[in-house]
Design a protein around this motif. Structure first.
Motif, PDB file in Angstrom:
ATOM      1  N   ASP A   1      43.298  23.704  31.378  1.00 26.86           N
ATOM      2  CA  ASP A   1      44.579  24.428  31.251  1.00 26.86           C
ATOM      3  C   ASP A   1      45.318  24.399  32.590  1.00 26.86           C
ATOM      4  OD1 ASP A   1      42.890  26.032  32.741  1.00 26.86           O
ATOM      5  OD2 ASP A   1      43.639  27.908  31.872  1.00 26.86           O
ATOM      6  N   ASN A   2      44.943  23.462  33.435  1.00 21.68           N
ATOM      7  CA  ASN A   2      45.474  23.377  34.797  1.00 21.68           C
ATOM      8  C   ASN A   2      45.112  24.622  35.602  1.00 21.68           C
ATOM      9  OD1 ASN A   2      46.694  21.824  36.753  1.00 21.68           O
ATOM     10  ND2 ASN A   2      48.738  22.655  36.395  1.00 21.68           N
ATOM     11  N   GLY A   3      44.031  25.282  35.179  1.00 24.33           N
ATOM     12  CA  GLY A   3      43.567  26.466  35.907  1.00 24.33           C
ATOM     13  C   GLY A   3      44.416  27.700  35.684  1.00 24.33           C
ATOM     14  N   GLN A   4      45.324  27.646  34.698  1.00 18.08           N
ATOM     15  CA  GLN A   4      46.278  28.741  34.533  1.00 18.08           C
ATOM     16  C   GLN A   4      45.619  30.085  34.276  1.00 18.08           C
ATOM     17  OE1 GLN A   4      49.532  28.846  35.321  1.00 18.08           O
ATOM     18  NE2 GLN A   4      48.946  26.839  36.096  1.00 18.08           N
ATOM     19  N   ALA A   5      44.535  30.100  33.500  1.00 19.68           N
ATOM     20  CA  ALA A   5      43.882  31.376  33.182  1.00 19.68           C
ATOM     21  C   ALA A   5      43.439  32.053  34.478  1.00 19.68           C
ATOM     22  CB  ALA A   5      42.698  31.149  32.240  1.00 19.68           C
ATOM     23  N   ASP A   6      42.825  31.268  35.369  1.00 20.22           N
ATOM     24  CA  ASP A   6      42.372  31.837  36.637  1.00 20.22           C
ATOM     25  C   ASP A   6      43.543  32.130  37.567  1.00 20.22           C
ATOM     26  OD1 ASP A   6      39.856  30.216  35.643  1.00 20.22           O
ATOM     27  OD2 ASP A   6      39.169  31.671  37.129  1.00 20.22           O
ATOM     28  N   ILE A   7      44.473  31.195  37.602  1.00 20.21           N
ATOM     29  CA  ILE A   7      45.620  31.369  38.505  1.00 20.21           C
ATOM     30  C   ILE A   7      46.393  32.644  38.142  1.00 20.21           C
ATOM     31  CG2 ILE A   7      47.869  30.371  39.123  1.00 20.21           C
ATOM     32  CD1 ILE A   7      46.425  27.579  38.877  1.00 20.21           C
ATOM     33  N   GLU A   8      46.564  32.869  36.857  1.00 20.80           N
ATOM     34  CA  GLU A   8      47.281  34.074  36.432  1.00 20.80           C
ATOM     35  C   GLU A   8      46.503  35.348  36.753  1.00 20.80           C
ATOM     36  OE1 GLU A   8      48.360  33.418  32.311  1.00 20.80           O
ATOM     37  OE2 GLU A   8      49.472  31.613  32.911  1.00 20.80           O
ATOM     38  N   ALA A   9      45.182  35.261  36.580  1.00 24.31           N
ATOM     39  CA  ALA A   9      44.367  36.447  36.890  1.00 24.31           C
ATOM     40  C   ALA A   9      44.425  36.765  38.387  1.00 24.31           C
ATOM     41  CB  ALA A   9      42.928  36.218  36.443  1.00 24.31           C
ATOM     42  N   LEU A  10      44.555  35.732  39.203  1.00 23.85           N
ATOM     43  CA  LEU A  10      44.683  35.951  40.648  1.00 23.85           C
ATOM     44  C   LEU A  10      46.089  36.437  41.000  1.00 23.85           C
ATOM     45  CD1 LEU A  10      42.806  32.700  41.716  1.00 23.85           C
ATOM     46  CD2 LEU A  10      42.018  35.034  42.197  1.00 23.85           C
ATOM     47  N   ALA A  11      47.068  35.781  40.386  1.00 22.14           N
ATOM     48  CA  ALA A  11      48.464  36.091  40.724  1.00 22.14           C
ATOM     49  C   ALA A  11      48.852  37.503  40.299  1.00 22.14           C
ATOM     50  CB  ALA A  11      49.399  35.074  40.072  1.00 22.14           C
ATOM     51  N   ALA A  12      48.182  38.006  39.269  1.00 17.27           N
ATOM     52  CA  ALA A  12      48.556  39.327  38.745  1.00 17.27           C
ATOM     53  C   ALA A  12      48.425  40.408  39.816  1.00 17.27           C
ATOM     54  CB  ALA A  12      47.698  39.669  37.532  1.00 17.27           C
ATOM     55  N   SER A  13      47.509  40.219  40.770  1.00 13.17           N
ATOM     56  CA  SER A  13      47.390  41.202  41.856  1.00 13.17           C
ATOM     57  C   SER A  13      47.957  40.677  43.160  1.00 13.17           C
ATOM     58  CB  SER A  13      45.923  41.565  42.080  1.00 13.17           C
ATOM     59  OG  SER A  13      45.231  40.458  42.649  1.00 13.17           O
ATOM     60  N   GLY A  14      48.149  39.355  43.242  1.00  7.30           N
ATOM     61  CA  GLY A  14      48.565  38.771  44.511  1.00  7.30           C
ATOM     62  C   GLY A  14      47.449  38.666  45.529  1.00  7.30           C
ATOM     63  N   GLU A  15      46.191  38.847  45.089  1.00  9.66           N
ATOM     64  CA  GLU A  15      45.071  38.799  46.042  1.00  9.66           C
ATOM     65  C   GLU A  15      44.931  37.403  46.656  1.00  9.66           C
ATOM     66  OE1 GLU A  15      40.936  38.723  44.544  1.00  9.66           O
ATOM     67  OE2 GLU A  15      41.775  38.774  42.524  1.00  9.66           O
ATOM     68  N   PRO A  16      44.454  37.313  47.896  1.00  6.37           N
ATOM     69  CA  PRO A  16      44.247  35.993  48.512  1.00  6.37           C
ATOM     70  C   PRO A  16      43.162  35.200  47.789  1.00  6.37           C
ATOM     71  CG  PRO A  16      43.971  37.777  50.133  1.00  6.37           C
ATOM     72  CD  PRO A  16      44.100  38.420  48.797  1.00  6.37           C
ATOM     73  N   TRP A  17      43.348  33.872  47.768  1.00  2.61           N
ATOM     74  CA  TRP A  17      42.333  32.988  47.185  1.00  2.61           C
ATOM     75  C   TRP A  17      41.248  32.712  48.224  1.00  2.61           C
ATOM     76  CZ3 TRP A  17      44.126  28.452  43.633  1.00  2.61           C
ATOM     77  CH2 TRP A  17      45.109  28.899  42.743  1.00  2.61           C
ATOM     78  N   LEU A  18      39.995  32.874  47.843  1.00  6.90           N
ATOM     79  CA  LEU A  18      38.913  32.485  48.737  1.00  6.90           C
ATOM     80  C   LEU A  18      38.788  30.957  48.749  1.00  6.90           C
ATOM     81  CD1 LEU A  18      36.163  35.167  48.028  1.00  6.90           C
ATOM     82  CD2 LEU A  18      38.164  35.274  49.511  1.00  6.90           C
ATOM     83  N   GLU A  19      38.135  30.443  49.782  1.00  7.37           N
ATOM     84  CA  GLU A  19      38.048  28.983  49.926  1.00  7.37           C
ATOM     85  C   GLU A  19      37.374  28.329  48.719  1.00  7.37           C
ATOM     86  OE1 GLU A  19      39.469  26.903  52.096  1.00  7.37           O
ATOM     87  OE2 GLU A  19      40.456  28.733  52.828  1.00  7.37           O
ATOM     88  N   LEU A  20      36.296  28.958  48.228  1.00  7.12           N
ATOM     89  CA  LEU A  20      35.591  28.331  47.090  1.00  7.12           C
ATOM     90  C   LEU A  20      36.393  28.431  45.795  1.00  7.12           C
ATOM     91  CD1 LEU A  20      31.807  29.137  47.759  1.00  7.12           C
ATOM     92  CD2 LEU A  20      33.009  26.954  48.023  1.00  7.12           C
ATOM     93  N   THR A  21      37.308  29.380  45.727  1.00 10.28           N
ATOM     94  CA  THR A  21      38.226  29.416  44.578  1.00 10.28           C
ATOM     95  C   THR A  21      39.176  28.220  44.677  1.00 10.28           C
ATOM     96  OG1 THR A  21      38.103  31.822  44.558  1.00 10.28           O
ATOM     97  CG2 THR A  21      39.932  30.823  43.345  1.00 10.28           C
ATOM     98  N   LYS A  22      39.645  27.986  45.901  1.00  8.18           N
ATOM     99  CA  LYS A  22      40.519  26.821  46.090  1.00  8.18           C
ATOM    100  C   LYS A  22      39.780  25.536  45.731  1.00  8.18           C
ATOM    101  CE  LYS A  22      42.997  29.047  49.871  1.00  8.18           C
ATOM    102  NZ  LYS A  22      43.126  29.100  51.339  1.00  8.18           N
ATOM    103  N   PHE A  23      38.511  25.467  46.145  1.00  7.56           N
ATOM    104  CA  PHE A  23      37.743  24.269  45.792  1.00  7.56           C
ATOM    105  C   PHE A  23      37.632  24.129  44.275  1.00  7.56           C
ATOM    106  CE2 PHE A  23      33.693  22.812  44.120  1.00  7.56           C
ATOM    107  CZ  PHE A  23      33.838  21.450  44.365  1.00  7.56           C
TER     108      PHE A  23
END
Lengths: 544, 544
Positions: free
Chosen positions: A383-405
């Motif tokens: 899904d181009n990571g949208q499910a995770d990206i949206e869950a992260l974006a909903a709070s605006g929390e920083p992405w950890l390095e392993l999330t970026k990986f």
């Protein structure tokens, strides 16, 4: 490659930090203060192996130490004879788990009062009837945070989900409770649940007690660290790419990833609903193989298929395996060969197995590994990571390095491309079964990971475990009994075939990894879960 | 809406017509000439119900007629007592199937010589040992064409696949053979397998013996027409949207669509590999409910899960259902309500069931029907129909009207959109199970189709069956014992709610549909296949 989007420090600090702070306060407040080691008695920063601290801290009696080193099935047996009470068993584990928490940050919340009340209730019932309430009577149970507990916030380590409060228990948890288990602590997990490591913006990094520089693994890292430390006899983890098995391997305990649809996942927070190509399994971590079987048998006795339409009607039954096993060794996944200590552990195990009369052969030419890797890598985030990206974006929390990986693998697929991956998956499942049938192979023995636990925040290689998620073949992970020894486990003579292999090998350094447990993995046919757990018992008996 | 592409009359005629003609010649040549009714004795064009022709044709003895009207389990029992030989049973069915073929065009190929050799072999074995070789000893078996038979062309009614020759048998077929069944005829199916009707460019239209103007259903239409005509005691069909159940319903026999992963599909030609949202099931059509159970028990006794990694290890077991059932009636799918004869059959059945002491309630507010419909309609061709389109384009064969209809639903989805449909599917499965648990419902009784068999080439409404493919709940279809009676089954007082309902209702006309059997459908919980077959036996016993 997905770009990091949605980080919003202002929103995060303004709207969400209060909830994060509330979660951290709950974590701290839930600890039983009288069981804590005073600050000034905690080991200093030079100490990297803290596994012995429970013996030094003075908070636990000898009996309590012994209880925490007794397998779950034996504890239940002793409670069933009236030799131990549920209350004293609980207190012993809460004490050790408290030390674990001070040293490792493996827990997100203790539930001592509820657990104590339940233990006392079970003790009263036993006093009245002389009978245990079920096969897990009085056994303390740890629970990965993203599994629902009625009335408690369940966030899957996403800040934005710190307002989710389920109204009923996870089904496996409910069935284990019905069998007599007492949930007493919830455990740490990584942001997005898609790290083979455990760190997040809410509770932070979970460490490995064998070596504080190393990873506790993930995503069930809190479970692994806690149970490896003997702060819990049994816990519930989840595994979509190795998330039960990395933590079991890295922390030196036992883990089992069942065939996905033999176990319900009903009642869990998780991004990626509807991704059905590679399915997540909920299963046990424990201090013995026998307890993996005990968990499965006790849980399935509650007939989860009556509550979850996903599940075939398959009660846990006796294993049906030959006395002398034919075990094939998967030496290498063709991409990143195992490093020195893992090769040593494999050779050690083969020697012991042959000594016990089992047949050991090589698992040559593992079928379709590139297709399996493709199905895994591109299905998780199709899904181009949208499910995770949206869950992260909903709070605006920083992405950890392993999330970026993890999300760097995200690529939007069409349904037709997803079908192609599904088809590769299915053909690979066929090919592996056919090979096992054609060659008369009972089980596959191999690395749990190409190495021992790597330094925190660095693990990006999943394939030794994730291949079996794609194949959906049940796998256990268990300690070989060996640990990394810098004098022995050197990389002399190891020549990397590729840059990928070289780069992964850099994460193994004999000095850095000193004392790290070395684990192995045993895998069986899909849906023959009983057989693989029983075979693991036999293999572990040979290793002792 | 997919445009018709790839039709290429020149290519088709030049390159492919020879293979089509070869297939037609094989079909004709494979018939046993001496069992055929002479051309001049065939019924004239004014005759629309030809079910009685076997009694008139003079090719069958009274004993042979009786054999073909005896359920399979009873035939095996008689062969086991030495009262019948496998050879005479085979010949009786080949004779009746020959008449069926002359009248209905239900077969693509007879396999008389191989079958006769096997029957004689079984008779010799029985003569030697006094024992039957298995629970299907000597039972003739019909097989839908797209299921593999080693060494025989298998084309799924795609002209372009007339060059596919598999080298091993379909796994279910192999297991049924092992149990003693004798495959003797292969049966007709529609272009693309995605019609609820049976017509194609190779063998043409398969008709319904109850009324030659009506559809035999599909895609297992050849099986339905043949078994309804009693030209085979048992057959293998496949069902992804109703393809076992339409033919059973329209031709007046029994059909069962098992839970998809309880039955292997290994060894079949089928477009759409990797579409795992709505899965196809291979299962039985037969002349009695008992034979549906006999098929399932005999087939699973061969342990298909040892050959197919898709399958849970679930031997066929005794049903575990209460003596008095609680049956909920699904009166209406909310889109196309059943027409007069179906309502009559439902009321008739309810009356009988209540009379037999069962509890009958309404299945109110069936959960999530729009989401279920969406998951079905858009999953089949989420690749924009490319798999089918390419299979058609490869030969340039013309698209039949119902192929155009099926592919008119094609819409290219993204993987993320497919995930959303998967999630709807899973939530619907949960909701239906929860409803059944909450209301204590044992089984769901409803229409097999909103009507009786419609005129050939017109059926475009699948939802009464396809909803249970999406839910993956096992369903049987069985004759109510009633047939359309133009005097009774009029549409007085039926007011269509929508244009869709009105348009579908036009396909039912009491005069046109005279004599059409009226079927019902019984559905149970996912994976509780034994229970739904046994409950069907009880329901059918009440109807008699």
């Amino acid at each position: 490659m997905v770009e990091v989007t949605g980080e919003d420090p202002v929103k995060y600090e303004k709207e969400w930090l209060p909830l994060v702070e509330k979660a951290r306060k709950l974590q701290a407040d839930s600890m039983v203060k009288e069981y804590m080691i005073p600050e000034d008695k905690l080991p200093g920063p030079e100490r990297i192996n803290v596994m012995n601290v429970p013996y030094e801290a003075g908070t636990m009696t000898e009996k309590e130490l012994k209880i925490t080193e007794t397998p779950g099935y034996a504890l239940v047996a002793q409670m069933g004879k009236g030799e131990l009470t549920a209350k004293e068993v609980l207190i012993a584990f809460v004490k050790r788990a408290t030390i674990a928490q001070q040293l490792l940050n493996c827990a997100t919340e203790f539930m001592f009062e509820e657990a104590l009340a339940r233990a006392e209730e079970l003790d009263s019932k036993f006093a009245e009837t002389g009978k245990i309430v079920g096969p897990l009577h009085g056994l303390p149970l740890s629970v990965k945070e993203h599994l629902h507990i009625a009335g408690k916030v369940c966030c899957a380590a996403f800040v934005a989900w710190l307002n989710v409060v389920p109204d009923s228990d996870n089904v496996q948890l409910a069935l284990l409770k019905k069998a007599g288990a007492i949930p007493f602590v919830r455990t740490n997990e990584p942001q997005s649940l898609m790290h083979a490591d455990t760190n997040n913006n809410i509770w932070g990094m979970c460490k490995n007690g064998n070596n504080l520089n190393l990873s506790s693994g993930g995503s069930s890292g809190g479970e692994g660290a806690l149970i490896g430390f003997r702060g819990s006899p049994m816990g519930i983890g989840t595994d979509i790419g190795g998330s039960i098995r990395f933590p079991a391997a890295f922390n030196g305990c036992y883990g089992f990833r069942p065939t996905a649809t033999r176990v319900t996942m009903k009642g869990a927070e998780l991004a990626g609903a509807g991704q059905i190509t590679i399915r997540c399994s909920e299963g046990p971590l424990a201090q013995s193989v026998e307890d993996l079987a005990l968990y499965m048998e006790s849980m399935t006795a509650g007939e989860p298929w009556r509550y979850d339409a996903d599940l075939p009607v398959m009660p846990w039954k006796s294993a049906a395996i030959p006395e002398k096993l034919k075990i094939a060794v998967l030496w290498d996944d063709g991409t990143v060969a195992p490093v020195a200590p893992v090769v040593r552990a494999l050779k050690y195990a083969i020697d012991k197995l042959k000594g016990a009369g089992h047949e050991v052969v090589d698992f040559n030419d593992p079928p379709m590994l590139p297709e399996i890797a493709e199905a895994i890598n591109f299905s998780f985030f199709a899904d181009n990571g949208q499910a995770d990206i949206e869950a992260l974006a909903a709070s605006g929390e920083p992405w950890l390095e392993l999330t970026k990986f993890a999300l760097s693998l995200a690529k939007p697929l069409t349904a037709a491309e997803q079908w192609e991956l599904n088809d590769k998956r299915d053909k690979a499942r066929s090919a592996w079964l056919d090979k096992m049938n054609d060659e008369g192979i009972d089980f596959i023995l191999g690395p749990a990971y190409y190495s021992c636990s790597p330094p925190q925040g660095t693990n990006v290689y999943w394939f030794y475990t994730s291949m079996f998620n794609c194949l959906d073949m049940p796998s256990t992970v268990f300690p070989s009994g060996l640990r990394v020894d810098p004098k022995v486990d050197v990389m002399d003579g190891f020549k990397p075939r590729t840059e990928v292999e070289a780069s992964n090998w850099t994460r193994y350094d004999p000095e850095t990894c000193v004392d790290a447990p070395i684990a192995l993995q045993l895998t069986g046919r899909r849906f023959f879960d009983e057989d693989v757990v029983e075979a693991t018992r036999i293999v572990c008996a040979s290793l002792k």
